[in-house]
Design an enzyme around this catalytic site. Structure first.
Site, PDB file in Angstrom:
ATOM      1  CB  CYS A 293      -0.926   0.007   1.209  1.00 40.05           C
ATOM      2  SG  CYS A 293      -2.096  -1.360   1.233  1.00 40.05           S
TER       3      CYS A 293
ATOM      4  CG  ASP B 106     -23.728   9.865 -12.237  1.00 37.95           C
ATOM      5  OD1 ASP B 106     -22.656   9.513 -11.702  1.00 37.95           O
ATOM      6  OD2 ASP B 106     -24.295   9.180 -13.118  1.00 37.95           O
TER       7      ASP B 106
END
EC number: 1.11.1.27
Length: 223
Positions: free
Chosen positions: A46, A138
């Protein structure tokens, strides 16, 4: 496991981050958004991923994509981890990254959004947080990618799919296998031939197939 499916609107959650408290819909505004999830701070794969994400911040910004990460630790831990990430990139060990990291120490948000991989678990037997989500303006989920914790994400691919998502959201085209920006695209099957000729003045080209069906229709990538 509960969570978001493609086309679902992301909940307008509130969360503490390394850049302060956010409400997610307000954070996204009219932009696209990408949410990277991580199982814990100070994990090796990570760290390399967020280092790469930081280096590509300008590329995401060019595409009107706001970046944000999530990890199963506190804001204080995230700040400390950010120093390592910047140092990994060869910079000064600073707390500030070009995107916020959400604190989700109790995994509540990761569970709510369905970002956990039930087959990958940590040393305590807890499922790891491993998904990448892309949201449209959206606020709906456009892409979900699940990487196992042992496989680092391919950010060239993530940028490629963002380019495809944005192109196909606004033009009546699809992108074929291994497509890259600038390559020819495919006319969507629902578009009649006559309309396609008007819509794509650079021309529509059909590949001949043994079936005789003219369904592989290509056109140069529209502007």
């Amino acid at each position: 496991m509960p969570g978001l499916l493609l086309g679902d609107e992301v909940p307008n959650f509130e969360a503490d981050t390394t850049q302060g408290r956010i409400r997610f819909h307000d954070f996204l505004g009219d932009s696209w958004g990408i949410l990277f999830s991580h199982p814990r701070d100070f994990t090796p794969v990570c760290t390399t991923e967020l280092g790469r994400a930081a280096k590509l911040a300008s590329e995401f910004s060019k595409r009107n994509v706001k970046m944000i990460a999530l990890s199963i630790d506190s804001v204080q831990d995230h700040m400390c981890w950010s120093k390592d990430i910047n140092a990994y990139n060869g910079g000064q060990p600073e707390e500030k990254l070009p995107f916020p990291i959400i604190a989700d120490a109790n995994r509540e948000l990761a569970v709510k959004l369905g970002m956990l991989d039930p087959d990958e678990r940590d040393k305590d037997g807890m499922p790891l947080t491993a998904r990448v989500f892309v949201f449209g303006p959206d606020k709906k989920l456009k892409l979900s990618i699940l990487y196992p914790a042992t496989t680092g994400r391919n950010f060239d691919e993530i940028l490629r799919v963002v380019d495809s998502l944005q192109l196909t959201a606004y033009k009546k085209v699809a992108t074929p296998v291994d497509w890259k920006p600038g390559d020819s695209v495919m006319v969507v099957p629902t578009l009649p031939d006559e309309e396609a000729k008007k819509l794509f003045p650079k021309g529509v080209f059909t590949k001949d197939l043994p079936s005789g069906k003219k369904y592989l229709r290509y056109t140069p990538q529209p502007e």
